[in-house]
Design a protein around this motif. Structure first.
Motif, PDB file in Angstrom:
ATOM      1  N   ALA A 238       0.835  -1.208   0.000  1.00 26.27           N
ATOM      2  CA  ALA A 238       0.000   0.000   0.000  1.00 26.27           C
ATOM      3  C   ALA A 238       0.866   1.253   0.000  1.00 26.27           C
ATOM      4  N   THR A 239       1.955   1.238   0.759  1.00 23.43           N
ATOM      5  CA  THR A 239       2.871   2.383   0.789  1.00 23.43           C
ATOM      6  C   THR A 239       3.498   2.600  -0.583  1.00 23.43           C
TER       7      THR A 239
ATOM      8  N   ALA B 212       2.932   5.857  -3.045  1.00 18.95           N
ATOM      9  CA  ALA B 212       4.076   6.617  -3.576  1.00 18.95           C
ATOM     10  C   ALA B 212       4.004   6.703  -5.098  1.00 18.95           C
ATOM     11  N   GLU B 213       3.603   5.615  -5.749  1.00 18.66           N
ATOM     12  CA  GLU B 213       3.471   5.621  -7.212  1.00 18.66           C
ATOM     13  C   GLU B 213       2.371   6.578  -7.649  1.00 18.66           C
ATOM     14  N   LYS B 214       1.246   6.611  -6.943  1.00 17.63           N
ATOM     15  CA  LYS B 214       0.151   7.539  -7.267  1.00 17.63           C
ATOM     16  C   LYS B 214       0.614   8.988  -7.088  1.00 17.63           C
ATOM     17  N   THR B 215       1.380   9.245  -6.054  1.00 17.21           N
ATOM     18  CA  THR B 215       1.906  10.600  -5.830  1.00 17.21           C
ATOM     19  C   THR B 215       2.829  11.006  -6.966  1.00 17.21           C
TER      20      THR B 215
ATOM     21  N   LYS C 231       2.102  14.088  -9.589  1.00 19.16           N
ATOM     22  CA  LYS C 231       3.115  15.145  -9.748  1.00 19.16           C
ATOM     23  C   LYS C 231       3.508  15.272 -11.220  1.00 19.16           C
ATOM     24  N   ALA C 232       3.673  14.148 -11.909  1.00 14.59           N
ATOM     25  CA  ALA C 232       4.025  14.183 -13.334  1.00 14.59           C
ATOM     26  C   ALA C 232       2.919  14.843 -14.148  1.00 14.59           C
ATOM     27  N   ALA C 233       1.650  14.540 -13.816  1.00 15.64           N
ATOM     28  CA  ALA C 233       0.521  15.156 -14.535  1.00 15.64           C
ATOM     29  C   ALA C 233       0.472  16.658 -14.268  1.00 15.64           C
TER      30      ALA C 233
END
Length: 185
Positions: free
Chosen positions: A139-140, A144-147, A151-153
């Motif tokens: 989950a962590t 982190a991947e979603k964050t 940020k990239a978007a």
């Protein structure tokens, strides 16, 4: 309590073995050189104790056409036989402490790099604790991947949104027929 292994056929290195002359005690340790069948014996005992036939089905003796078979003798004359891919009875009193036990019961964080230092301080014992720690770790990592994706978007939008915040930019409506940078209001 396991007293004897009566017979093992077509399982790992044990093509046709009758080790019944070697009785087990309350605590029995098995020592041998690498490649002599210790892991196969551990899989045999775990398979019977946890009723996991797949552990043995995955260890068919290479090149053997003889059906897999194992017979275990427990205290008070109880027996369990592995035949036709199933155990005739399951006995929970057998505990195997091998590499598979360590991998399924001990979590120490995995990889060693700067982003995992905090996780390396975690230590969990037992299957439930290991599962919980793995779920938390997954989950962590997912968070982190979603964050990183968000940020990239946002970084891609920056040249188009000017001084508007990402939320304000997303609420803007497109002006029909407008072209260029300032086509939203």
């Amino acid at each position: 309590m396991l007293e004897r292994i009566q017979k093992i056929t077509s399982i790992g290195l044990f093509a046709d073995t009758k080790p019944s002359a070697f009785p087990f005690r309350k605590l029995s340790l098995i020592y041998a050189d690498n490649g002599r069948g210790k892991s196969t014996l551990a899989a045999l005992l775990k398979s019977c104790g946890d009723n996991q036939p797949q552990l043995l089905l995955n260890r068919r003796t290479i090149g053997s056409t003889t059906p897999q078979y194992a017979e275990l003798l427990f205290s008070q004359g109880n027996r369990s036989a592995f035949t036709a891919g199933q155990w005739s009875a399951q006995y929970h009193g057998t505990h195997v402490y091998d590499l598979n036990f360590v991998e399924s019961s001990v979590y120490s964080g995995g990889e060693i790099n700067a982003t995992h230092r905090k996780r390396l301080l975690s230590f969990a014992l037992g299957e439930k604790a290991v599962s919980a720690m793995k779920a938390f770790s997954d989950a962590t990592d997912a968070a982190a991947e979603k964050t990183r994706s968000r940020k990239a978007a946002e970084d891609k939008l920056t040249p188009h949104r000017g001084k508007a915040t990402p939320a304000a930019y997303m609420r803007m409506k497109k002006i029909a027929g407008a072209a260029g940078r300032n086509c939203h209001h």
